[in-house]
Structures are given as C-alpha cells and as structure tokens.
Design an enzyme around this catalytic site. Structure first.
Site, PDB file in Angstrom:
ATOM      1  N   GLN A   1      -3.746   2.260  -2.925  1.00  0.00           N
ATOM      2  CA  GLN A   1      -3.675   0.784  -3.308  1.00  0.00           C
ATOM      3  C   GLN A   1      -2.776   0.222  -2.699  1.00  0.00           C
ATOM      4  OE1 GLN A   1      -6.108  -0.197  -5.767  1.00  0.00           O
ATOM      5  NE2 GLN A   1      -5.171  -2.083  -5.339  1.00  0.00           N
TER       6      GLN A   1
ATOM      7  N   ASP B   1     -11.736   2.702   2.388  1.00  0.00           N
ATOM      8  CA  ASP B   1     -11.427   1.203   2.241  1.00  0.00           C
ATOM      9  C   ASP B   1     -11.992   0.667   3.599  1.00  0.00           C
ATOM     10  OD1 ASP B   1     -10.813   0.074   0.040  1.00  0.00           O
ATOM     11  OD2 ASP B   1      -8.351   0.929   0.275  1.00  0.00           O
TER      12      ASP B   1
ATOM     13  N   LYS C   1     -10.954   1.750 -10.821  1.00  0.00           N
ATOM     14  CA  LYS C   1     -11.723   2.437  -9.878  1.00  0.00           C
ATOM     15  C   LYS C   1     -11.873   3.818 -10.410  1.00  0.00           C
ATOM     16  CE  LYS C   1      -9.811   0.095  -6.211  1.00  0.00           C
ATOM     17  NZ  LYS C   1      -8.697  -0.424  -5.312  1.00  0.00           N
TER      18      LYS C   1
END
Ligand code: NAD
Length: 272
Positions: A88, A111, A44
């Site tokens: 994460q 997300d 990322k």
C-alpha cells in the site's frame, strides 16, 4: 453496480477453481498509520473475503527499514500460497518506493507498477492492467461510450493514474491530452474534452466552467475534508449540470479500483 457484478463473477470463478485445489492468495503490506491507507487496505481485505480468496495482511510499524520490507517482499515472492503482492502506497519517506515495487516479481505485481508490467502496458500486450485506469475503462465500456476519435483529456500525470490512463485510452483509438500542474490554459484545454478524467488530488477543483456541455466526466480524486466529508477532485453539484455523464465520489471509480485488483489476483493465480 458494475463493481459488485465483477466481484460476483469473480466469486463464481473462484468457487470453480477452488474445486480444482487453487485458492487465489493476496498479501497486502501496510507500513505506518496513514488512516486513508488503512481504510483502503480494509476494503481490499473485505473484497478478498467476499470473493473467497486467501488473504494475508502485514501491518508493519512506521520505523520498518527498507531492508526489512524488501526481505518480506522477497519471502512472499517465493510463497506458493500468495499469487499477488500489494504494497500500500504511500510508504514512509525513509523507504524508497521504487526500490520496493521493483522487488516484487512481475508475476505477482497485481498493481501493475513494476517496470516490466508498465512496459507491457505501453506496448499493449499485458498480463495485468493498473487497477484505477482499468477500472475506469470498465466503467466506460459498461456505459457504452465509444472512444474512437474522441478527445480525452486527463488532468494528472502520475505513474499510478494519469500516465497509464493515457495509454489505455490510446489503445482504444482516442486522441489523448495529458494536463498537469504546469499546463497553460488548463480550463480551455479541458473544455475541449469529450471525456475528462480528473486525477489531481485537489478537492473539488474542477467545476462546470471546465466542462463542455454533454462531456463524460470521470472523477478519480478521493479527498477527506476537515469536516470528515469525502469528496472528489470535481465539484459534483456544479459539474453534473453540464456533464452528459459523471462519476460520483464516494462510489464511482474507487470500487472499480478494488474490483480490478481482485481480477488481477485471479489472473495471477490462474497463470501460476
Ligand atoms: P499525484 O499527486 O501523484 O498526482 C497529481 C497530479 O496532478 C500531478 O501529475 C500534478 O502535475 C497534477 N496537478 C497538481 N495540481 C494541479 C493543478 N493545479 N492543475 C493541473 N494539474 C495539477 O496523485 P495521484 O496518485 O494520481 O492521485 C490523484 C487523486 O486520485 C488523489 O485524490 C488520489 O487520492 C486519488 N486516487 C484515487 C484512486 C481511486 O481508486 N479512486 C486511486 C489512486 C488515486
């Protein structure tokens, strides 16, 4: 490669908005030392650098408390340099993931895990799409597969992949079946699929015997074998003999997930 093309487009758009003084910013938080999480976070960060985003990483120790993590997210909610916040997953067991996700303001939830964003996806009027399912939809679109009236079977009902995937397919007028660990006659159900999406987390579980001749097979799984090899949830060598089209692992869905995250970050910056 589709993911590379998306990133190239984003790079061009970013250069344009940078000239107007907007630099999309992504904050990535990683807690603990999970090697898979570390590798995703690195990918990322690399994508951010390539496109020209501002990125900030917070690598926190395993013992980080829920309160500390929540305080950091709240601080980032207020930070004008940051347009997207990504925590994460998975988090260490002593931290309540749902609580952390709910702390991110929906406008920075790149997300698309916050209940407000999940609800919007259900209705079909959304700002962000969840990265993996949206990446899969992009691959389907690129391959010019018409989903209308097709029977799409998804194995897996997680909040991250299976459930939102079902909604996106439904929005395209597919007939959708969701299978899971308690599904009876799994093989028979899968064999009915025109499009089979596999998100189980079990290495190479789905072989040719689950697949109808000519079906599209999308392998979401990422599993590291004891010999270090990375494999999907589909036994590629066996499945490709009957599938009409199939995504590989590595490659395939993984890079599309990151490309969608980058797209969502730009969307968040532009909305701001
Ligand atoms: P999860 O563990 O949250 O969910 C797994 C699902 O599979 C569950 O709904 C469970 O009911 C179902 N399942 C388990 N065993 C089964 C069985 N024997 N038969 C039928 N169904 C069964 O997993 P997840 O987060 O959805 O991830 C699934 C896989 O996708 C993992 O390998 C993960 O690493 C991978 N993943 C990849 C990406 C990517 O970008 N490519 C993103 C997210 C997850």
């Amino acid at each position: 490669m589709v993911s590379q093309r998306i990133k190239d487009q984003l790079k061009e758009e970013t250069a344009k908005i940078k000239a107007q003084g907007i630099i999309p910013g992504l904050a990535v938080i990683i807690v603990g030392n999970n090697p898979a999480s570390r590798s995703y976070v690195n990918s990322k960060k690399k994508a951010c650098e390539l496109i020209g985003y501002y990125s900030r990483e917070y690598a926190l120790p395993e013992e980080t408390t829920e309160e500390e993590l929540k305080a950091l997210v709240q601080e980032l909610n207020q930070d004008d340099q940051i347009h997207g916040i990504l925590v994460q997953l998975p988090l260490p067991k002593h931290i309540n993931e749902e609580m952390v996700i709910n702390t991110i303001i929906p406008e920075k939830d790149v997300d698309a895990f916050h209940p407000a964003n999940v609800g919007k996806i259900m209705i079909g009027n959304f700002d962000f799409l969840p990265c993996t399912p949206a990446g899969i939809m992009e691959l389907i679109k690129e391959s010019e597969i018409d989903l209308e009236g097709k029977h799409c079977v998804i194995i897996g009902r997680s909040n991250i992949v299976g459930k939102p995937m079902s909604m996106l397919l439904l929005h395209k007028n597919a007939t959708v079946t969701i299978c899971h660990s308690k599904t009876k006659n799994l093989k028979e159900v899968c064999k009915e699929a025109d499009v089979l999406v596999v998100a189980v987390g079990r290495p190479q579980m789905v072989d040719a015997s689950y697949i109808k001749e000519g079906a599209v097979v999308i392998d979401v799984g990422i599993n590291r074998l004891s010999d270090g090899r990375l494999v999907g949830d589909v036994d590629f060598d066996s499945a490709e003999k009957v599938a009409g089209a199939i995504t590989p692992v590595p490659g395939g869905v993984g890079p599309m997930t990151i490309a969608t995250l980058m797209k969502n970050t730009l969307t968040a910056a532009l909305k701001k």
